[in-house]
Design a protein around this motif. Sequence first.
Motif, PDB file in Angstrom:
ATOM      1  N   VAL B 188       0.841  -1.209   0.000  1.00 23.60           N
ATOM      2  CA  VAL B 188       0.000   0.000   0.000  1.00 23.60           C
ATOM      3  C   VAL B 188       0.873   1.255   0.000  1.00 23.60           C
ATOM      4  O   VAL B 188       0.605   2.216  -0.729  1.00 23.60           O
ATOM      5  CB  VAL B 188      -0.965   0.002   1.215  1.00 23.60           C
ATOM      6  CG1 VAL B 188      -1.701   1.323   1.329  1.00 23.60           C
ATOM      7  CG2 VAL B 188      -1.962  -1.147   1.094  1.00 23.60           C
ATOM      8  N   LEU B 189       1.947   1.237   0.787  1.00 25.20           N
ATOM      9  CA  LEU B 189       2.839   2.412   0.842  1.00 25.20           C
ATOM     10  C   LEU B 189       3.472   2.685  -0.518  1.00 25.20           C
ATOM     11  O   LEU B 189       3.603   3.844  -0.930  1.00 25.20           O
ATOM     12  CB  LEU B 189       3.928   2.222   1.911  1.00 25.20           C
ATOM     13  CG  LEU B 189       3.432   2.223   3.362  1.00 25.20           C
ATOM     14  CD1 LEU B 189       4.578   1.860   4.317  1.00 25.20           C
ATOM     15  CD2 LEU B 189       2.823   3.572   3.758  1.00 25.20           C
ATOM     16  N   GLY B 191       2.112   2.035  -3.343  1.00 19.93           N
ATOM     17  CA  GLY B 191       1.026   2.649  -4.113  1.00 19.93           C
ATOM     18  C   GLY B 191       0.872   4.128  -3.761  1.00 19.93           C
ATOM     19  O   GLY B 191       0.689   4.979  -4.640  1.00 19.93           O
ATOM     20  N   ILE B 192       0.956   4.432  -2.471  1.00 14.74           N
ATOM     21  CA  ILE B 192       0.852   5.831  -2.020  1.00 14.74           C
ATOM     22  C   ILE B 192       2.019   6.642  -2.591  1.00 14.74           C
ATOM     23  O   ILE B 192       1.835   7.778  -3.045  1.00 14.74           O
ATOM     24  CB  ILE B 192       0.812   5.891  -0.470  1.00 14.74           C
ATOM     25  CG1 ILE B 192      -0.513   5.290   0.041  1.00 14.74           C
ATOM     26  CG2 ILE B 192       0.997   7.314   0.040  1.00 14.74           C
ATOM     27  CD1 ILE B 192      -0.617   5.166   1.556  1.00 14.74           C
TER      28      ILE B 192
END
Lengths: 215, 215
Positions: B188-189, B191-192
């Motif tokens: 997720v990070l 992606g961020i």
Amino acid sequence: MTVAILGGTGKEGQGLALRLAARGRSVILGSRDAEKGRAIATELNARISSSLVTGTSNLEAARDGVVILSTLPYPGHIEIATELKDQIAGKLVVTATIRWPPSLDGVPSAAEDLARALEGSSRVAAAFQTVSAGSLNRLDGESEDVLVFADSPGTRREAVALVESMGLRGVEGGPLEKTRVAEALTGVLLGINKIYGVKSTGIRITGLPARGSSP
Amino acid sequence: MTVAILGGTGKEGQGLALRLAARGRSVILGSRDAEKGRAIATELNARISSSLVTGTSNLEAARDGVVILSTLPYPGHIEIATELKDQIAGKLVVTATIRWPPSLDGVPSAAEDLARALEGSSRVAAAFQTVSAGSLNRLDGESEDVLVFADSPGTRREAVALVESMGLRGVEGGPLEKTRVAEALTGVLLGINKIYGVKSTGIRITGLPARGSSP
């Protein structure tokens, strides 16, 4: 722009309502029991010397809200949302509901279940999964972030704007599927709460550009 | 208390070595290629005007380290660790290796694979999964946390102490199985990072007691 909170009489819904009303937004608390909705609305208004919170049934809240927040409990959330499909069609629906217990076994998140049930009739985003009711009800405290997931970047940004209107930072976390990670992370945060003897841990994303320069 | 870093010539290992040596710890960088280990050690010493970093083979590093950090790449990390089983027996082994790509399909994390391969001969903890090499190499920057997982609370606390000796806050995240969540969160990070056009997001846990009052 009135915000309706479905299942809004729980602690999470109350915290969201407080934060919205404290910043001048009109809020309709929806409840299975309209009378309970009205009673909690009166309590919340008293807490912040406001008259911006009203309470009613989930159906009327869904109909009258311009934007929909859902803090419906996991069991039954799909059935209730499906019944309200016509009332929330065409609107932004931001769900805070999390699958419980969280799973890392490839099972869809509660938000993905919701999006599938609504079949594209609403714009579905997920947010607040990692944010405890305790944090929402405490209007001060260490600043935590709200991860926001949606398949469409436009929907994510709408949801981020809603989050930021509550005085919290919203961080785009990617497509709706990644809500699974936020659900699992909530399980880890609850474990951390136990290990450290605290009640409301949350997360903050480090290394982002300064506020105001969002993508 | 000399720290050996297996696979230590990569960016993550270099960052860990820098942080340890900058605070006075002796570090042995282990590499498949002892010569490369020595060359990188010389570079790191030059960067921080130190002589605390040495470089050698993974085998010698594993033998001489009192505490073991592993930044071995995911492909092959189990094979290498198994070859070093005798050298790292009885020691704290903190692995930063993450399964790639991260999975939420009920598959064990890299750390769980490692613990199973070592069959209890070392004390295995997982840490640094969500911490980018960029953050480790930047000795200033917004303060991020290091989630630490291990089945035994004693092992978790040993690993937290190691993390804190690098000037980072270690947060006990629970049993080793929960490393899966840290791996997924890393996805997720990343992606961020893409969404916001940055390189090194991380996380911070909010709502913990003030430093010094750890459990």
